[in-house]
Design a protein around this motif. Sequence first.
Motif, mmCIF file in Angstrom:
data_model
loop_
_atom_site.group_PDB
_atom_site.id
_atom_site.type_symbol
_atom_site.label_atom_id
_atom_site.label_comp_id
_atom_site.label_asym_id
_atom_site.label_seq_id
_atom_site.Cartn_x
_atom_site.Cartn_y
_atom_site.Cartn_z
ATOM 1 N N GLY A 9 0.805 -1.215 0.000
ATOM 2 C CA GLY A 9 0.000 0.000 0.000
ATOM 3 C C GLY A 9 0.840 1.267 0.000
ATOM 4 O O GLY A 9 0.401 2.303 -0.471
ATOM 5 N N ASN A 11 3.574 1.735 -1.695
ATOM 6 C CA ASN A 11 4.071 1.940 -3.048
ATOM 7 C C ASN A 11 2.880 1.834 -3.999
ATOM 8 O O ASN A 11 2.424 0.739 -4.313
ATOM 9 C CB ASN A 11 5.136 0.896 -3.372
ATOM 10 N N GLN A 12 2.379 2.941 -4.481
ATOM 11 C CA GLN A 12 1.138 2.968 -5.252
ATOM 12 C C GLN A 12 1.224 2.185 -6.558
ATOM 13 O O GLN A 12 0.284 1.492 -6.918
ATOM 14 C CB GLN A 12 0.735 4.419 -5.544
ATOM 15 N N TYR A 15 1.176 -1.500 -5.780
ATOM 16 C CA TYR A 15 -0.170 -1.821 -5.294
ATOM 17 C C TYR A 15 -1.132 -1.985 -6.474
ATOM 18 O O TYR A 15 -1.902 -2.940 -6.528
ATOM 19 C CB TYR A 15 -0.654 -0.735 -4.346
ATOM 20 N N HIS A 16 -1.092 -1.075 -7.418
ATOM 21 C CA HIS A 16 -1.984 -1.149 -8.578
ATOM 22 C C HIS A 16 -1.673 -2.374 -9.437
ATOM 23 O O HIS A 16 -2.596 -3.017 -9.954
ATOM 24 C CB HIS A 16 -1.889 0.123 -9.414
#
Length: 122
Positions: A9, A11-12, A15-16
């Motif tokens: 979460g 590291n966006q 996460y995506h």
Amino acid sequence: MEFLVSRIGSNQILYHIVVIIFAAFAAFIPRYFPIHFFSSRKIPEWFNEWMKYVPISLFTALVIKNIFITTKGYHFVPYGHPDQIFAALIVMVIAYFTRSMSISVIAGLVGVWLLNLNNKRD
């Protein structure tokens, strides 16, 4: 597991990517297993006959819900959307004579568009 989720979460982008991979698996699994299961087995004829009615049943349920059910409280409204009812009648007639789903859907969309265009002029 909680450590992994909290770390991802932060590291966006990662996460995506993880969410996209899980979504791909969630979309792939329900499609793969029936194909894999039924490819090696003989499907009974009664099941094939029954499955012919599933698409039209689902399509009808979706269309009827959108025409006759309101989104405010989900109440039955028989004359709430006269333009959509008229377009549905057009679609039924065209579908009966052409037996083409694509022509029927396009005719219904054009019918709703023309009827809504006429309502906005008033």
